[in-house]
Design a protein around this motif. Structure first.
Motif, PDB file in Angstrom:
ATOM      1  N   SER A  82      46.369  45.298  90.824  1.00 49.35           N
ATOM      2  CA  SER A  82      46.270  46.789  90.634  1.00 49.35           C
ATOM      3  C   SER A  82      46.166  47.202  89.181  1.00 49.35           C
ATOM      4  N   GLY A  83      45.042  47.607  88.461  1.00 46.92           N
ATOM      5  CA  GLY A  83      45.171  48.240  87.078  1.00 46.92           C
ATOM      6  C   GLY A  83      46.241  49.255  87.261  1.00 46.92           C
ATOM      7  N   PRO A 109      47.642  45.857  82.983  1.00 48.86           N
ATOM      8  CA  PRO A 109      47.259  46.901  82.304  1.00 48.86           C
ATOM      9  C   PRO A 109      45.610  46.920  82.042  1.00 48.86           C
ATOM     10  N   ALA A 110      44.901  47.745  82.735  1.00 43.97           N
ATOM     11  CA  ALA A 110      43.445  47.890  82.791  1.00 43.97           C
ATOM     12  C   ALA A 110      42.986  48.693  81.406  1.00 43.97           C
ATOM     13  N   GLU A 111      41.880  48.369  81.031  1.00 43.81           N
ATOM     14  CA  GLU A 111      41.344  49.189  79.773  1.00 43.81           C
ATOM     15  C   GLU A 111      41.461  50.703  80.025  1.00 43.81           C
ATOM     16  N   ARG A 112      41.335  51.204  81.295  1.00 46.63           N
ATOM     17  CA  ARG A 112      41.410  52.668  81.343  1.00 46.63           C
ATOM     18  C   ARG A 112      42.622  53.134  82.138  1.00 46.63           C
ATOM     19  N   VAL A 198      42.312  40.153  95.137  1.00 48.98           N
ATOM     20  CA  VAL A 198      41.268  41.311  95.025  1.00 48.98           C
ATOM     21  C   VAL A 198      41.944  42.309  93.766  1.00 48.98           C
ATOM     22  N   ILE A 199      41.108  42.788  93.178  1.00 47.61           N
ATOM     23  CA  ILE A 199      41.192  43.449  91.954  1.00 47.61           C
ATOM     24  C   ILE A 199      40.816  44.749  92.088  1.00 47.61           C
ATOM     25  N   PHE A 200      41.683  45.848  91.717  1.00 45.38           N
ATOM     26  CA  PHE A 200      41.348  47.306  91.834  1.00 45.38           C
ATOM     27  C   PHE A 200      41.686  47.785  90.418  1.00 45.38           C
ATOM     28  N   GLY A 201      40.795  48.521  90.131  1.00 42.16           N
ATOM     29  CA  GLY A 201      40.951  49.299  88.842  1.00 42.16           C
ATOM     30  C   GLY A 201      41.907  50.678  88.718  1.00 42.16           C
ATOM     31  N   GLY A 204      40.417  55.551  86.501  1.00 41.89           N
ATOM     32  CA  GLY A 204      39.231  55.664  85.847  1.00 41.89           C
ATOM     33  C   GLY A 204      38.308  54.578  86.400  1.00 41.89           C
ATOM     34  N   GLY A 205      38.638  53.651  87.117  1.00 40.87           N
ATOM     35  CA  GLY A 205      38.040  52.525  87.623  1.00 40.87           C
ATOM     36  C   GLY A 205      37.882  51.456  86.423  1.00 40.87           C
ATOM     37  N   VAL A 206      37.339  50.367  86.616  1.00 37.74           N
ATOM     38  CA  VAL A 206      37.321  49.089  85.775  1.00 37.74           C
ATOM     39  C   VAL A 206      36.171  49.560  84.822  1.00 37.74           C
ATOM     40  N   SER A 207      36.425  49.228  83.466  1.00 35.07           N
ATOM     41  CA  SER A 207      35.742  49.307  82.140  1.00 35.07           C
ATOM     42  C   SER A 207      34.354  48.528  82.541  1.00 35.07           C
ATOM     43  N   ASP A 208      33.486  48.783  81.223  1.00 38.87           N
ATOM     44  CA  ASP A 208      32.274  48.053  81.418  1.00 38.87           C
ATOM     45  C   ASP A 208      32.672  46.643  80.835  1.00 38.87           C
TER      46      ASP A 208
END
Lengths: 252, 252
Positions: A82-83, A109-112, A198-201, A204-208
Motif C-alpha cells: 500500500s502506498g 511511501p509512494a510519490e503521491r 499486489v501494489i495499490f497507490g 492520488g494514485g500511482v505517479s507516471d
C-alpha cells in the motif's frame, strides 16, 4: 470460543503455559475457569482446541485436546503493498485485509503519498499495525498472523519483487479503460502455495514515474471492476475476489 | 473531473442549471470558471460530460457536451440487508458497499442487534446514510445512488422477499462447515438485470429463530470463504465477489 496465539510449538496432550497479556485476558477479562476450552494456534500455525487445566498467579496451564485440520488460510499467499494513505486508513486496510486473508503487508511511501513516516516513528507505527493484524487474525479465526514490513522507498519495494511468483498493479486507469482480463488470467495460472504481490497507490494514485518503473519491471496492470475504488477499498476487493475464486469456485 | 447528480432529465447540448449545495460546491469550494468540464448524472442515470457556461448568483449554467455510454453499474442488482450493527458501522457498510456497486440497502433490527433505532430517529438516520451513499456514488463514478429503506422488523424484511429473484443469507455456520457452492451456483444462474437480496446478521449473527424463518422461506444459506468475517466486512466481500464474477470473469 476464545482464540489465542502462542510462540511455542504444541503437541497433542502435552501441557503448556500462557503468560503476559493473554494470561491477563484469560484470567482477568474472560475470568476463565479450569475445564473451559480455547482455540490455540502454535508457532507452526497448527490450530488446537485446548483445555484450561489451572489458572496460576502469572500463567495459565493448558492442554491441547484436539488438532484442527481444516485450514482457514487462502491457498495462495497474497501480499498487499500500500502506498502510504492519509490518516489512519492503513489501520482499516490491515484490519479488514487480515480478515479477508492477506498473507503480509508492505507499506511504502509512494510519490503521491501525502502521509510521510519519519524514520524514528516507523518502529512504533509498525508495532501498532502488527497489533491490529494479530487481533484481526484472532477474530477471523486465522492460523497465520500477517507480517508488516515497511519499505523505505519505491526502490526498496521493487527490490522485493523477486520474492514473488506474480506482481500486479491495481490500476485505476485499467478500470477506466475496462480492462477485465489480467486479474482473472493471473488467478487462473496460480497454483496452491504461490506468492502474489499486489501494489495499490495512495489517494492520488500511482505517479507516471512509478508506472514507467513498473512497466519496465514487467508488472501487469489489473482493473478491479467498473467503479473507481478508494485506496482503502481496493485491497479488500482484491482479497475477496481471490477468496471467491480460490475457495468457492475452485475449492483447491 | 468533479461529478454531480441532478434530478432533471438532460439532453445533449440543451443547457440546464444547478443550484443548492452543488452550486455552492462548484462556485465556492471548487471555484469553477466558464469552460471547465464536469461529469453530470441525470435522473434517468445517464452520464454526460458538461461544460460550465456561466456561474450565476445562485445557480451554475451548464451544457451537456458528450454522453458517456459505458455503465459503471453491476449488471445485476444487489440489495444488502444488514442487521443493525453497533456504533457507526452502518456508515462504513453504506460507504464501502456503495463504492463496490450495491443497488440498495435494507437495514433491519435483528434479534441480536444491540443497537436499536427509536422510531423518531429513523428519518434522521436514513438521511445521514443517504448522504453517505450519494457522496460514495459520486466518488466511485456511479450513475445510480443506492436507496436506503429501514425495515422496522424482521417480518417487514421478509415481506419484501417477493421483490427479488434470489434471496440469500450470508451464514457464518456455512463458512465454518466449508459450504462453498451456494454463492457460485447463484451467480452462475443470474441474468443481467436480475435482483438479489443478501441478508447479513449483526455482530452476534442471525438467531436460531431467524434461521428457522429463513429456512421456511426457502432462503439459501451461503458461505463466504474460510474465515470468519465481521458484520461490516461480509457485505464488502459479497459485492467484490459479484464484481469479480460478473464484470471480470463473465464481462456481461
Amino acid at each position: 470460543m476464545q482464540r489465542y496465539f502462542t510462540n511455542e510449538k504444541l503437541s497433542l496432550f502435552e501441557p503448556f503455559f500462557i503468560s503476559g497479556d493473554d494470561f491477563h485476558h484469560m484470567s482477568r477479562v474472560m475470568r476463565m475457569k479450569s475445564g473451559e476450552k480455547v482455540y490455540i494456534v502454535d508457532k507452526e500455525e497448527n490450530a488446537f482446541i485446548a483445555e484450561v487445566i489451572e489458572i496460576g498467579e502469572s500463567a495459565v496451564k493448558l492442554r491441547p485436546q484436539e488438532r484442527i485440520e481444516k485450514s482457514p488460510e487462502l491457498p495462495v499467499q497474497i501480499t498487499i503493498a500500500s502506498g502510504l494513505p492519509k490518516g489512519d486508513k492503513l489501520d482499516l486496510i490491515v484490519q479488514k485485509a487480515t480478515e479477508l486473508g492477506a498473507f503480509s503487508f508492505l507499506p511504502f511511501p509512494a510519490e503521491r503519498s501525502i502521509s510521510k513516516w519519519e524514520t524514528k516513528k516507523v518502529r512504533k507505527k509498525i508495532e501498532r499495525l502488527e497489533k491490529i493484524a494479530k487481533e484481526a487474525a484472532e477474530q477471523s479465526h486465522r492460523t497465520h498472523i500477517p507480517t508488516i514490513t515497511f519499505c523505505e522507498s519505491f526502490a526498496a519495494l521493487m527490490n522485493r519483487f523477486a520474492e514473488f511468483d506474480y506482481v500486479l498493479l491495481a490500476y485505476e486507469e485499467s478500470a477506466r479503460s475496462n480492462e477485465t482480463k489480467t486479474l482473472v488470467a493471473t488467478f487462473e495460472k496460480m497454483k496452491p502455495g504461490e506468492k502474489l504481490l499486489v501494489i495499490f497507490g495512495p489517494e492520488g494514485g500511482v505517479s507516471d514515474k512509478e508506472v514507467t518503473l513498473l512497466t519496465q519491471a514487467n508488472v501487469l496492470f489489473a482493473g478491479l471492476g467498473s467503479r473507481i475504488l478508494r485506496t482503502e477499498t481496493a485491497p479488500l476487493y482484491f482479497l475477496a475476489a481471490a477468496s471467491y475464486f480460490f475457495e468457492l469456485e475452485k475449492s483447491f
